[in-house]
Write a protein that holds these residues in place. Sequence first.
Motif, mmCIF file in Angstrom:
data_model
loop_
_atom_site.group_PDB
_atom_site.id
_atom_site.type_symbol
_atom_site.label_atom_id
_atom_site.label_comp_id
_atom_site.label_asym_id
_atom_site.label_seq_id
_atom_site.Cartn_x
_atom_site.Cartn_y
_atom_site.Cartn_z
ATOM 1 N N LYS B 407 0.836 -1.205 0.000
ATOM 2 C CA LYS B 407 0.000 0.000 0.000
ATOM 3 C C LYS B 407 0.869 1.252 0.000
ATOM 4 C CE LYS B 407 -4.547 -1.128 1.064
ATOM 5 N NZ LYS B 407 -4.809 -1.466 -0.332
ATOM 6 N N GLU B 410 2.431 1.531 -3.408
ATOM 7 C CA GLU B 410 1.494 1.960 -4.462
ATOM 8 C C GLU B 410 1.311 3.470 -4.452
ATOM 9 O OE1 GLU B 410 -1.186 -2.093 -4.669
ATOM 10 O OE2 GLU B 410 -1.944 -0.351 -3.591
ATOM 11 N N PHE B 411 1.412 4.053 -3.269
ATOM 12 C CA PHE B 411 1.280 5.510 -3.218
ATOM 13 C C PHE B 411 2.596 6.201 -3.571
ATOM 14 C CE2 PHE B 411 0.466 9.734 -1.628
ATOM 15 C CZ PHE B 411 -0.850 9.938 -2.019
ATOM 16 N N ALA B 438 -5.694 11.062 4.859
ATOM 17 C CA ALA B 438 -5.337 9.736 5.385
ATOM 18 C C ALA B 438 -4.679 8.881 4.292
ATOM 19 C CB ALA B 438 -6.575 9.034 5.923
ATOM 20 N N LEU B 439 -5.028 9.157 3.023
ATOM 21 C CA LEU B 439 -4.467 8.361 1.930
ATOM 22 C C LEU B 439 -2.987 8.659 1.690
ATOM 23 C CD1 LEU B 439 -7.539 8.736 -0.419
ATOM 24 C CD2 LEU B 439 -6.731 6.575 0.552
ATOM 25 N N ARG B 443 1.833 5.084 6.592
ATOM 26 C CA ARG B 443 1.588 3.732 7.118
ATOM 27 C C ARG B 443 2.875 3.089 7.610
ATOM 28 N NH1 ARG B 443 -0.592 4.623 2.263
ATOM 29 N NH2 ARG B 443 -2.853 4.556 2.029
#
Lengths: 63, 608
Positions: B407, B410-411, B438-439, B443
Amino acid sequence: MTASELDAVYTRLCQAMTTLGEPAATLFLARFALLAITHIDDSSAVTRLIDDAAEAFEPTPGD
Amino acid sequence: MSQSVIAGPIPRETGPAATNPVSDIPIRASRTREFRPYPFRAAVHAAVIPPLRDGVEMSRHPVVVVGGGPVGLTTALGLARHDVPVVLIEADDGVCAGSRAICISRRSLEIFDRLGAAAGFLDIGLPWTGGRSFYRDTEVLHFRMPHDELQKHPPMVNLAQYHIEQILLEAAEGDAGRIDIRWQTRVTSIEARADGAMLTLSTPDGAYRMHADWVVAADGGRSFVRESLGLPLRGTSYQGRYVIVDILLDSDRPTERLAYFDPPCNPGSTVLVHKQPHGVWRIDYQLREDEDSEAAVQPGNVIPRVESLLDMMGERADWSPVWISLYRANALTLDRYRHGRVLFAGDAAHLMPIFGVRGANSGIDDADNLAWKLAYVVRGLAGEALLETYSDERVAAARENLEHGAKSTEFMAPPSFAFDLMRTAVLGLAARHPAVRALINPRQTSAITYTRSPLNTPDIVDAFDAGPVPGAVLPACPVTLPATPDDAGASRIGHVTDLLGMGFTALWFVDDAEPRTSFDAVLASMRARGVPFVEVPIRRRAPSSDGWFGAIDHTGRLFPMFGARPGTVYLVRPDGHVLARWQRPDVGSIQRALDRVLAPGNRWGALS
């Protein structure tokens, strides 16, 4: 919607668009926008979202 | 971290560059930049050949760890603390050089704390709690990692991998009776057998062979042991390439993670900046698809980009390049980490994407999980099947880490036009629309819960409305601890994790006085088997008499945090994960939960 739920649907949207391919992306997003508009079912909210999306619009690098 | 080193700290003149070759943004007046070495000198260690008979080492070793990086050293320290002697094989003559892992997580600090090595990390490392992301010239996210006054350790500290290895090496050298390090020694073949392995080793002073009962392969991303056994890594290799540059720069900017998306200094690229101790800064930037890898790492191309980044950041001090390398994101793992008498850990077992700092940290977690289990098996305290749970738990952890890492990747390095387009939308909206921020959150790594571990004893339904579930690590909370022998009379503030012993710990929540009944039968049975087990009372109120032991919940927050009342017991594993918990257990429940871990013949598969 929690942050991880937002994350999951974001990824699903990206994957769906990837599968359809770049030429179909604009139409895919247009269809999604229409479905979202009818789902939101609130003309003033949708009008605001349209204005927000168009505000300070900058093309992507390389365009 | 898997990366190929392209340009080392070799002093050299770099050619003057007039423009940034990618962005065509004019840079500061061209000048040459001398490479300078890292502000660290590694001691050089000689190879040693042990006493041999017919070319074979005379002693047979219970455990040989291959690889002296952070994972191998942590494994060796863990085994030694559990009283198992270890031989550590390291190909180099000292701790590593170059740009590798730099972020150590709170969970890793907890592990090092239990190994008696946390102080060095906290002394040298730069703690940080959050970061900022920018889109073009606008700040679009200021994130903070979970942190509050209850924590014992910061969420993250930055320090160079040579520091990480040096601190662990000093701890290992302090236990030289049990940890035997063989420097400049390379494994050239491994012959796996039913009862161990025969290793062939080469050194500058000659070759020899060695018998091992167990081998831990912690020999990194290009693991020789893994390749010798023909074991495939499975998963995804991403196309995104990053240039990693370490520089020396004098700056009092705070320690935080800085991410620049499409920055004016390098349009179309993504740049990450991290501060390290002693004036070293880590700069990572993404290459565009049309850029040639080999050209991209040439100092003549790297230096102008760094120059224009520092200009954009407003950093005016002089700087020097130290190290340049290229990184490709991988998200790969072995299917199993136990192959007979060979156990895989760290990058030898799995390759994590760089984003979210799961590489070294997940390997340190592997080492912590493996050390006690292997020690218990070697010492005959548990059956070999316990090692299958190392694989079960850590493969599951790797898959969870890979999912989060994917994840992040991917960002940070969008794998298709769609991820790229959506990211542009997120970044463009984030300044005015907080809901999408938040996206962008990177993380970062966090402690993994072994939810499906066969070792867990499931909760009795509805027994707990709060607290760490079986398989989770303990949350942090301060407690009052009794005076130490050399500080008679004064109690002190510690943390709940300080209560864990090297074996199993029963945290027993009580009112104030000693429990009326105690688990003497469990204590006696564990003592008879040689398994370390302690019961530690956690008191809701201070006891009236002196000479108490255990802990006091002086903040009043521990009981509710654990969903506890007087009589509650949390049974905790040697690696700090909860094994089982009860509101009012009988002796048999505790005994059965321990037997589930230790008894060899359990049909674990049926219990998950």
